[in-house]
Design a protein around this motif. Structure first.
Motif, mmCIF file in Angstrom:
data_model
loop_
_atom_site.group_PDB
_atom_site.id
_atom_site.type_symbol
_atom_site.label_atom_id
_atom_site.label_comp_id
_atom_site.label_asym_id
_atom_site.label_seq_id
_atom_site.Cartn_x
_atom_site.Cartn_y
_atom_site.Cartn_z
ATOM 1 N N UNK A 131 0.839 -1.203 0.000
ATOM 2 C CA UNK A 131 0.000 0.000 0.000
ATOM 3 C C UNK A 131 0.875 1.255 0.000
ATOM 4 N N UNK A 132 0.526 2.247 -0.786
ATOM 5 C CA UNK A 132 1.265 3.501 -0.809
ATOM 6 C C UNK A 132 0.388 4.602 -0.224
ATOM 7 N N UNK A 133 1.008 5.485 0.563
ATOM 8 C CA UNK A 133 0.232 6.514 1.249
ATOM 9 C C UNK A 133 0.768 7.885 0.908
ATOM 10 N N UNK A 134 -0.112 8.839 0.674
ATOM 11 C CA UNK A 134 0.339 10.206 0.401
ATOM 12 C C UNK A 134 -0.618 11.226 1.013
ATOM 13 N N UNK A 135 -0.052 12.406 1.340
ATOM 14 C CA UNK A 135 -0.817 13.465 1.993
ATOM 15 C C UNK A 135 -1.202 14.546 0.974
ATOM 16 N N UNK A 136 -2.406 15.084 1.068
ATOM 17 C CA UNK A 136 -2.828 16.179 0.192
ATOM 18 C C UNK A 136 -3.485 17.263 1.047
ATOM 19 N N UNK A 137 -3.159 18.521 0.767
ATOM 20 C CA UNK A 137 -3.755 19.610 1.539
ATOM 21 C C UNK A 137 -4.478 20.558 0.578
ATOM 22 N N UNK A 180 -5.682 15.528 3.737
ATOM 23 C CA UNK A 180 -6.219 14.201 3.483
ATOM 24 C C UNK A 180 -5.066 13.216 3.361
ATOM 25 N N UNK A 181 -5.216 12.090 4.017
ATOM 26 C CA UNK A 181 -4.216 11.039 3.895
ATOM 27 C C UNK A 181 -4.846 9.951 3.025
ATOM 28 N N UNK A 182 -4.238 9.735 1.852
ATOM 29 C CA UNK A 182 -4.856 8.802 0.918
ATOM 30 C C UNK A 182 -3.933 7.633 0.660
ATOM 31 N N UNK A 183 -4.534 6.514 0.311
ATOM 32 C CA UNK A 183 -3.741 5.319 0.051
ATOM 33 C C UNK A 183 -4.166 4.698 -1.256
ATOM 34 N N UNK A 184 -3.213 4.024 -1.866
ATOM 35 C CA UNK A 184 -3.573 3.271 -3.061
ATOM 36 C C UNK A 184 -2.921 1.902 -2.968
ATOM 37 N N UNK A 185 -3.634 0.904 -3.430
ATOM 38 C CA UNK A 185 -3.120 -0.455 -3.414
ATOM 39 C C UNK A 185 -1.857 -0.512 -4.264
ATOM 40 N N UNK A 200 2.600 3.386 8.807
ATOM 41 C CA UNK A 200 1.466 2.500 9.081
ATOM 42 C C UNK A 200 0.176 3.307 9.185
ATOM 43 N N UNK A 201 -0.854 2.841 8.515
ATOM 44 C CA UNK A 201 -2.093 3.625 8.479
ATOM 45 C C UNK A 201 -2.950 3.417 9.712
ATOM 46 N N UNK A 202 -2.775 2.310 10.405
ATOM 47 C CA UNK A 202 -3.699 1.965 11.491
ATOM 48 C C UNK A 202 -3.769 3.056 12.555
#
Ligand SMILES: Nc1nc2c(ncn2[C@@H]2O[C@H](COP(=O)(O)OP(=O)(O)OP(=O)(O)O)[C@@H](O)[C@H]2O)c(=O)[nH]1
Ligand SMILES: [Mg+2]
Length: 387
Positions: A1-7, A50-55, A70-72
């Motif tokens: 999983x990849x995670x990125x922040x957007x404001x 926003x913290x978004x994730x993509x498979x 870790x997203x949890x």
């Protein structure tokens, strides 16, 4: 999983940014209000992060850097974002939309005379003719439109009938009183609330479960679990499994009615258990009977019949009748964004006397869902189509 922040200044814009960069498969894990990142901005203005994730398997639209945090831990800290389906509409907004509805309706005046040439509308005052045409344009069934207009004609004085604002507000009230909603979200003390979604194939059950589960987990901070019955179609589960992995929500797949009982029992410490079912054609009565066993073993507190408003009216009514075997106690209307003939909602609700729980307005998870409101549904039914 990849995670990125957007404001961005609003949740909507932050989500748009996310989708633009990560693609439509991205899932929002968390949204928080933060102080503006601009150091020269002393206004104390808040923005939405926003913290978004993509498979990992899914391809982003543009290259981006990733952090494998870790997203949890972050998910559970989520704050209520600017726009969520729990927020009531702003005070005064009803009046403003009523005014807008009225202005739109006034534009129809010119068309009414030509309309009268081919419709046998009794000699109603002009405002009532406008309203009648509007309802018919929105595909409200003629007998319903006529009875609404006749009631207004009888109840209002001549002078009131000349005031479109009064006519319209009485119309909206009358339509509102023909609709019932049940959007209760409170959980049950001491045991999980079991919520099951049933309905024909492809109406949006799985997508809607993903929206509901994410919203309850992120905004209401509820302990949420998913159960999916995959008893009829191999592979149907992948979509929900991917979502559950990304959003870190536990998922159990059940293959028999007995499994269902165990799965529900197993999640006894959760606040909400959402049960997704594979779509069934209402013509498939054997499969519907098998589903009855699943329902019996799940003992749902809420069973929502999911119907897409893009479906032909006859098929909607047929589905509502056939699925009654499953004793559904809510209607959940999807794909409201895909049609302009929202009069169908009134036609349906006048035949199927069940409360509406939610409406869904697009493919985006989790934002394209709203708790049903009588006022809003009434306005949608009356609103002039935007072409
Ligand atoms: N435009 C629009 N599309 C939607 C909406 N809800 C779901 N969809 C789309 O409808 C399609 C089917 O959605 P699913 O959630 O897989 O439907 P389902 O009822 O689970 O389907 P089965 O499990 O095959 O019965 C997907 O492409 C969704 O993105 C909505 O509110 N508006
Ligand atoms: Mg599905």
């Amino acid at each position: 999983m990849m995670i990125k922040k957007f404001v961005a200044p609003t949740l909507k814009e932050a989500i748009a940014k996310t989708k633009k960069e990560l693609g439509s498969d991205a899932v929002i894990l968390k949204s928080t209000k933060v102080k503006s990142g601009n150091l020269l901005d002393f206004s104390g203005k808040e923005e939405i992060e926003v913290l978004a994730a993509i498979d990992k398997g899914a391809k982003p639209i543009t290259p981006y850097t990733t952090t494998h945090s870790p997203a949890v831990s972050t998910v559970s800290q989520a704050a209520v974002p600017e726009r969520s389906f729990y927020r009531p509409s702003a005070p005064g907004s009803n009046l403003m939309t009523l005014q807008a509805d009225m202005d739109e309706l006034k534009q129809s005046v010119a068309q009414v005379s030509s309309f009268l040439k081919y419709q046998s509308v009794p000699a109603f005052p002009q405002n009532l003719q406008i309203v009648m045409k509007q309802l018919l344009d929105n595909e409200v069934e003629e007998y319903l439109a006529r009875s609404l207009v006749e009631e207004i004609h009888n109840e209002l004085t001549q002078e009131q009938n000349r005031d479109l604002r009064i006519v319209l507000s009485v119309l909206l009230k009358k339509i509102g009183s023909m609709i019932t909603v049940n959007n209760e979200q409170r959980t049950i003390a001491g045991r999980p609330k079991v919520i099951m979604l049933v309905g024909p194939t492809g109406v949006g059950k799985t997508t809607t479960i993903a929206k509901l589960a994410t919203n309850q987990k992120l905004m209401n901070k509820k302990k949420v679990a998913l159960v999916s019955s995959d008893t009829f179609r191999i592979g149907a589960i992948d979509q929900l499994r991917t979502f559950a992995n990304i959003a870190e929500i536990p998922l159990t797949v059940v293959y028999t009615p007995e499994d269902m009982k165990k799965a529900v029992k197993n999640y006894h410490d959760m606040d909400i258990i959402y049960i997704d079912t594979t779509g069934r054609s209402q013509q498939d009565s054997q499969r519907l009977s098998e589903m009855q066993k699943l329902v019996l073993n799940a003992q749902p507190d809420e069973t929502h019949l999911v119907l897409s408003i893009t479906t032909r009216f006859g098929d909607l009514v047929d589905a509502a009748a056939k699925f009654s075997k499953l004793k559904y106690n809510r209607l959940l209307l999807t794909k409201i964004d895909e049609t302009t003939s929202l009069g169908m909602i009134l036609n349906l609700l006048s035949k199927v006397k069940k409360p509406v729980s939610y409406i869904t307005t697009g493919q985006n998870v989790p934002e394209d869902i709203e708790r049903a409101s009588r006022e809003k549904l009434a306005r949608m039914i009356v609103r002039r189509k935007s072409n």
